[in-house]
Structure formats: C-alpha cells, structure tokens
Write a protein that holds these residues in place. Sequence first.
Motif, PDB file in Angstrom:
ATOM      1  N   PRO A 130       0.712  -1.260  -0.060  1.00  0.00           N
ATOM      2  CA  PRO A 130       0.041   0.072  -0.035  1.00  0.00           C
ATOM      3  C   PRO A 130       0.928   1.461   0.004  1.00  0.00           C
ATOM      4  O   PRO A 130       0.314   2.426  -0.484  1.00  0.00           O
ATOM      5  N   GLU A 131       1.951   1.357   0.644  1.00  0.00           N
ATOM      6  CA  GLU A 131       2.785   2.431   0.621  1.00  0.00           C
ATOM      7  C   GLU A 131       3.748   2.667  -0.601  1.00  0.00           C
ATOM      8  O   GLU A 131       4.306   3.720  -0.860  1.00  0.00           O
ATOM      9  N   LEU A 132       3.629   1.817  -1.465  1.00  0.00           N
ATOM     10  CA  LEU A 132       4.427   1.849  -2.756  1.00  0.00           C
ATOM     11  C   LEU A 132       3.232   2.112  -4.004  1.00  0.00           C
ATOM     12  O   LEU A 132       3.516   3.140  -4.767  1.00  0.00           O
ATOM     13  N   LYS A 133       2.518   1.050  -4.007  1.00  0.00           N
ATOM     14  CA  LYS A 133       1.562   1.091  -4.874  1.00  0.00           C
ATOM     15  C   LYS A 133       1.747   1.712  -6.436  1.00  0.00           C
ATOM     16  O   LYS A 133       1.033   2.439  -6.836  1.00  0.00           O
ATOM     17  N   ALA A 134       2.698   1.061  -7.044  1.00  0.00           N
ATOM     18  CA  ALA A 134       2.958   1.449  -8.430  1.00  0.00           C
ATOM     19  C   ALA A 134       2.025   0.583  -9.363  1.00  0.00           C
ATOM     20  O   ALA A 134       1.337  -0.448  -9.059  1.00  0.00           O
ATOM     21  N   ARG A 135       2.037   1.146 -10.631  1.00  0.00           N
ATOM     22  CA  ARG A 135       1.285   0.716 -11.527  1.00  0.00           C
ATOM     23  C   ARG A 135       2.345  -0.389 -12.328  1.00  0.00           C
ATOM     24  O   ARG A 135       2.976   0.100 -13.326  1.00  0.00           O
ATOM     25  N   ILE A 136       2.422  -1.607 -11.689  1.00  0.00           N
ATOM     26  CA  ILE A 136       3.397  -2.532 -12.624  1.00  0.00           C
ATOM     27  C   ILE A 136       2.871  -2.960 -13.863  1.00  0.00           C
ATOM     28  O   ILE A 136       1.554  -3.355 -13.909  1.00  0.00           O
ATOM     29  N   MET A 137       3.642  -2.978 -14.879  1.00  0.00           N
ATOM     30  CA  MET A 137       3.093  -3.554 -16.257  1.00  0.00           C
ATOM     31  C   MET A 137       2.799  -4.903 -16.115  1.00  0.00           C
ATOM     32  O   MET A 137       3.525  -5.834 -15.678  1.00  0.00           O
ATOM     33  N   PRO A 138       1.503  -5.493 -16.379  1.00  0.00           N
ATOM     34  CA  PRO A 138       1.099  -6.680 -16.159  1.00  0.00           C
ATOM     35  C   PRO A 138       1.780  -7.599 -17.428  1.00  0.00           C
ATOM     36  O   PRO A 138       2.038  -7.034 -18.370  1.00  0.00           O
ATOM     37  N   SER A 139       1.680  -8.891 -17.104  1.00  0.00           N
ATOM     38  CA  SER A 139       1.972  -9.756 -17.894  1.00  0.00           C
ATOM     39  C   SER A 139       3.216  -9.601 -18.930  1.00  0.00           C
ATOM     40  O   SER A 139       3.318  -9.719 -19.947  1.00  0.00           O
ATOM     41  N   SER A 140       4.280  -9.012 -18.287  1.00  0.00           N
ATOM     42  CA  SER A 140       5.532  -8.874 -18.834  1.00  0.00           C
ATOM     43  C   SER A 140       6.698  -9.246 -17.818  1.00  0.00           C
ATOM     44  O   SER A 140       6.323  -9.184 -16.579  1.00  0.00           O
ATOM     45  N   GLU A 141       7.614 -10.049 -18.306  1.00  0.00           N
ATOM     46  CA  GLU A 141       8.783 -10.259 -17.742  1.00  0.00           C
ATOM     47  C   GLU A 141       9.969 -10.497 -18.451  1.00  0.00           C
ATOM     48  O   GLU A 141      10.009 -10.928 -19.554  1.00  0.00           O
ATOM     49  N   PHE A 142      10.766  -9.646 -18.226  1.00  0.00           N
ATOM     50  CA  PHE A 142      12.174  -9.564 -18.772  1.00  0.00           C
ATOM     51  C   PHE A 142      13.378 -10.262 -18.145  1.00  0.00           C
ATOM     52  O   PHE A 142      13.662  -9.440 -17.193  1.00  0.00           O
ATOM     53  N   LEU A 143      13.490 -11.459 -18.378  1.00  0.00           N
ATOM     54  CA  LEU A 143      14.658 -12.355 -17.492  1.00  0.00           C
ATOM     55  C   LEU A 143      15.846 -12.486 -18.107  1.00  0.00           C
ATOM     56  O   LEU A 143      15.850 -12.994 -19.471  1.00  0.00           O
ATOM     57  N   LEU A 144      17.132 -11.990 -17.930  1.00  0.00           N
ATOM     58  CA  LEU A 144      18.278 -12.042 -18.573  1.00  0.00           C
ATOM     59  C   LEU A 144      19.135 -13.265 -17.693  1.00  0.00           C
ATOM     60  O   LEU A 144      19.679 -12.747 -16.707  1.00  0.00           O
ATOM     61  N   GLY A 145      19.202 -14.461 -18.198  1.00  0.00           N
ATOM     62  CA  GLY A 145      20.095 -15.381 -17.556  1.00  0.00           C
ATOM     63  C   GLY A 145      21.451 -15.322 -18.016  1.00  0.00           C
ATOM     64  O   GLY A 145      21.518 -14.615 -19.037  1.00  0.00           O
ATOM     65  N   PHE A 146      22.185 -16.131 -17.473  1.00  0.00           N
ATOM     66  CA  PHE A 146      23.579 -16.194 -17.836  1.00  0.00           C
ATOM     67  C   PHE A 146      24.154 -14.731 -18.131  1.00  0.00           C
ATOM     68  O   PHE A 146      24.775 -14.771 -19.200  1.00  0.00           O
TER      69      PHE A 146
END
Lengths: 202, 396
Positions: A130-146
């Motif tokens: 509740p104290e951050l309450k950002a609008r996070i972009m849904p259904s997206s994930e950028f994962l950079l492995g290695f």
Amino acid sequence: MNNFIGIVGTNSDNSTNRMLLQFIQKHFADKANIQLCEIKDLPAFNKPEDRKAPDKVQQLSDKITEADGVIISTPEYNHSVPAALKSTLEWLSYTNQPLIDKPVMITGASYGRLGSSRSQTHLRQMLDAPELKARIMPSSEFLLGFSLQAFDEEGNLKHQNKIEELEQIFDDFVQFVDITNQLVKTNHSPKKQTKSFSWEDN
Amino acid sequence: MKIVGIVGSNADFSYNRLLLKFIAKHFNQIVDVEVLDIQDIPLFNQSNDQTNSEPIQRLNRKIMGADGVIIATPEYNHTIPSALQSVLEWLSFKIHPLDGKPIMIVGASYDVQGSSRSQLHLRQVLDAPGVNAVVMPGNEFLLGEVHRAFDENDNLKDKETIQFLETCLKKFIRFINVVNVMDSPEGMKDLSSTEDLHATGKIETTIEDIDMLADDWVEQASDKTKAVEGDTYVKLDRGVLTVNQLNYFLKSMPAELTFADSNNQFLYYNYKYEDEDMLAARRPEQVGNPLANCHPERAFSSVAWVIQQLRNGKEDVVRTHVPTHGPDKFVVHSYQAVRDEDGNYVGINEYVKDIKPIIDWYLEQTGQQLTGGEVDAVSGATSKVDTVSGATVKDN
Ligand SMILES: Cc1cc2nc3c(=O)[nH]c(=O)nc-3n(C[C@H](O)[C@H](O)[C@H](O)COP(=O)(O)O)c2cc1C
Ligand SMILES: Cc1cc2nc3c(=O)[nH]c(=O)nc-3n(C[C@H](O)[C@H](O)[C@H](O)COP(=O)(O)O)c2cc1C
C-alpha cells in the motif's frame, strides 16, 4: 517523447543489471529519454522517527515524480531482491511515496539460468504494497539469464532473440505508460487517498 | 539448549525485539535465548567486503555456537526489511554460519496479516543455496496488530497467543534434536552401536527360525511354541487366570503397553486401538520386529541411549513428554526397565499415557490449580530422549 528513469537495483560496482539498463537506454534512445539512477550512495534505511528523506533519497524521489515511467532492473540475491534495493524502496514508501500510481516495468539479470525470476516475483509483490502502490506493467517479464555472458564488448546484448523480446516489451511499456498516466490523471482523488496511507495510523 | 534470537529490524523501537525479549524472559525455564540486534551490521555491498568486521564476525560466532536460531521478522512492503536481507547476504557471501542450522521464524507486524508475506519470503531466502538453513516447517507464529499486543510491562496480553508460542517453541526444541541426530555433527556421539537394535543376537526365550519381519510373526511363533490361548489357565505371581482374562486385564490398563525383550525384539503390545487412534502408533504386523525396524534411523542413537540407561541399571525408568499432541493432552512416554528376581534386565516396558485427565480430576477434587509458566516440560536431561518417542511407527 516520454521521459523514463532506469533504477539500477544494486550498489555493486560491477553489475550486469547496470549493463542491461545502459543497453536499454542506448537501444531505445529514439523511443524515450531514459536517465539512469544509482542507489549506491543512498544510506541504509533505519526507520527514523521524523520520516524525513535524506538528500539523496529526496533527489531520487524527485526524479521519480518527474518521470513518466520507471524501469527497475533487479539482481537476485538469495532468491530475493537485494537489500540495497529493498532499502531504497523502504525510504520511498516511508517518506514521499513517489511510486504511487507510477507506471513501472521490471527487468532483471542474473548469473544463473533463471535470470532473477524469483527476485522479480518478490519485487512485484513489494511494489503492490500500500505505501508503494506502483502501476506495474502486467503480463510482462524480462529475464536475462547467464548475464555475465550476455553482452559483447560494446555492451550490446549478443542474442538477437533477446533483443526482439526486449523491444516487444518496451513498446508495450510505452503504451502502458500513456494509458496509465491518462487514467491516473482523470482519477485524481483516489490518488490523494492512497497517498496518505501509513501503517502506523492504520 | 542455547538459542540465539535475531531481531529482524534495525529500528530503535521494534515490536519484533519486544517479542524476542518476551520469549527469552517468559520461557527461560525451557531454553536459553540470547537476543541479538542487527543495528550495527552495515548494508551489504558486494564491492566492499566487510565480512571480517567485528559486528559481522560477532554474529557469525554467536550463530555458530548456537543450537538453533529464531528470527523475528517485521514486514516492510510485503517482504522482509532490507536490514534483515542485508544480514542474510553477509551470512551467505564469504561465510555460511546458517548452513544446516535449525531455524524458527516468528514475526510481528501492524497488519492483521502479521507478517505472513514476509515470513514466506524469509523462508525462500533461507532456502537459497548460499544460506541453506533448515527451517522448521509449519508452525507459523504471526503476531498481527502488534501495536495492541503487549501490556505496559512488555508482556504479551493474550493467553492463547502465549500458549501457542509455547507449543511452537517446544516443537522447535524437538526439531533441533531431530536435526542434530540427523546430521550427527562431530560434537555429538552417535550411540546407536551401543545396542544391537537389529536383534541379531539371541537369548534363552528367543523363538528361532521365524522371520522377525513377517507380518504373521505372532501366528508363526505361537504355532512353533504351541503357545496356549483362550480359556487355558496360566499360573502367575500371584494368581491363576485364563489367557483371555489376562488379555482383558492387560487391555484394561490405562496406558498403551509395549514390551521388547533384552534382545531388542518387539514382542507384545496391548492391542486395543488401531494405530491411528494410538498416542504412539503400533500395528499388529509389527510385533516380532527388531527395534531397529520400529524407528527411523535418525532415532537409533536415542533409542540405544535409553536402553543403555535401563540395561546398565543407571535408571529404572526414563520418561519423556511429547508435546506434539497439542495443549489438550499431556502425553508421557515412560520407558520402564523390566527385571527378573535377581535384578537382571529382561526387557523394556514402554507405557504411554495422557495424564491430563488424571491431573484435571485431581485438581478438581482438591480445588488446586495449575499455575503454568513455571512448568519445565522439555529441557534438561530428557532432550536426548525426545526424538525417540513419536517415531515408533516407521513409515517408508
Ligand atoms: C549474497 C549473494 C547472493 C546471491 N544469490 C543469488 C541467487 O539467489 N540467485 C542468482 O541467480 N544469483 C545469485 N547471486 C549471484 C549474482 O549476484 C546474481 O545473479 C545477480 O542477479 C547478478 O546481478 P548483477 O550483475 O547486476 O550484480 C548472489 C550473489 C550474492 C553476492
Ligand atoms: C517502510 C515500511 C513498510 C511497511 N510495510 C508493511 C507491510 O507491508 N505490512 C505490514 O503489515 N506492515 C508494514 N509496515 C509496518 C510494520 O509492520 C511496523 O512498522 C512494525 O512495527 C515493524 O516491526 P518492528 O516494530 O519490529 O520494526 C511497514 C513499515 C515500514 C517502516
């Protein structure tokens, strides 16, 4: 053109997350102005009585407030978000709460194969508090492995498919920022209410 | 038993610190808890290794020297505070004192949720390979609406909360014992070899040439020995009963009785209830088994220790109480030496009983009250025995 800031989620001198944001900044220069922000010099959060943001926190806070959108790139430490980034978010939530209603995109890089998936999940949950309450972009994930092997000498991502994935997500984010900011603008009053949330008076 | 409690907050005033201090004070009869603060631990920075600084080394030493660790975590933005995260980063970077360490998580927060989210995160962090702690499963102790939970003397107000905390803490002590036996660190001698738990030897009364593990061992053994049953009379010291009468009599005993001979073979129990209804589960087909087959391997050392006490005449009875049945039962396992006329050890009589009904009845009759709090149920010499009980049915 939108103004974004990219927060490097670590205080480490060497960081593949920093490299990732630098690449994003360069690669999308024609789509948005992106300023990178460091959290290296922020003091450790310690819940001061006066709830006053130290100067460095205030500066970051102001940048967030001015920006149209925020990209946070998080490492993964012990399956979670590094203490340095947690501390930054504690400061923001405890003082000016600039992330409320701010469009946020999450990226992350890690040395292993999983590419910080677990810490990104934690970060989403945190940004929902509740104290951050950002609008996070849904259904997206950028994962950079290695991530140590992911960049060439010029700091560009080596794999074309990763670049395309990132372009897709970035385009989505630009749209998401516009829509979200319109929505937020037309709904002024709820924002005021959430602004005043504090665990202590709850 | 030595436990350290880590305050997961670096705030000057912390409810989680209050909670740990309360635990240390209120349960000091049960365990020795030293409360440690993390205020002087710097924020983790990979590029500025401070592992060798005194505050981190001190914490390192304290954890290494403890049997277990309790971590009290607040909830900040749905996760654990950066201060605690930072400590765990230091303790997984160049040093790994939490590796294999039994840990209990508690937490206090403002929300009614009482740090449930941060406790889940903490479990995941402690499970990461660099930390590799052994966290006690279940037993979530969540103290919500913490600003209303303590009285002016910093004691928890709610009796049931205290009761639940006690249950958790006692389980944790047992959990530490189990983990220790499992890991069998250098400091703790494995005593399992002091007893022939596989019953490979033989005594005068051993019924030979029958597979001790056979499900119908009882039938085979009684055929072989032409054992009497039913209305046949047997002479006892002192009296004469039929076998039926003897059975009824033994089943009417107000306890679960088990007999194993001095060869460590399980020969008898007063089969009145099915295993799921027993305080210490037994199954009909287990009779005849060597004791090794009735216990998980990690308990062998403790089982052997108990039998040694009785066989060597050090004790006539070893008792342990088993709190895992919840606060409404006071379950006591007694391991009683069975000896012949000359005092030679011939076996063990384990009788298991919930003594609460008797205590309740007695208190009611005499108008007395249990004061609670002062009763030391778990600590002390019986800690080795704790792992024995409750483990008598081997599931694999
Ligand atoms: C204390 C510590 C814990 C770490 N834990 C993890 C982890 O749980 N998972 C992981 O993939 N990498 C872990 N790492 C390795 C890398 O730091 C991590 O992959 C990070 O995301 C790399 O990002 P960076 O290059 O921006 O620092 C850990 C490193 C440290 C110093
Ligand atoms: C930055 C910050 C974030 C918080 N976020 C949460 C939260 O997500 N959930 C919650 O129940 N309480 C939250 N609180 C309130 C804490 O529960 C409260 O401060 C509590 O007293 C912390 O425990 P402590 O007293 O041991 O430090 C937050 C407090 C701070 C300072």
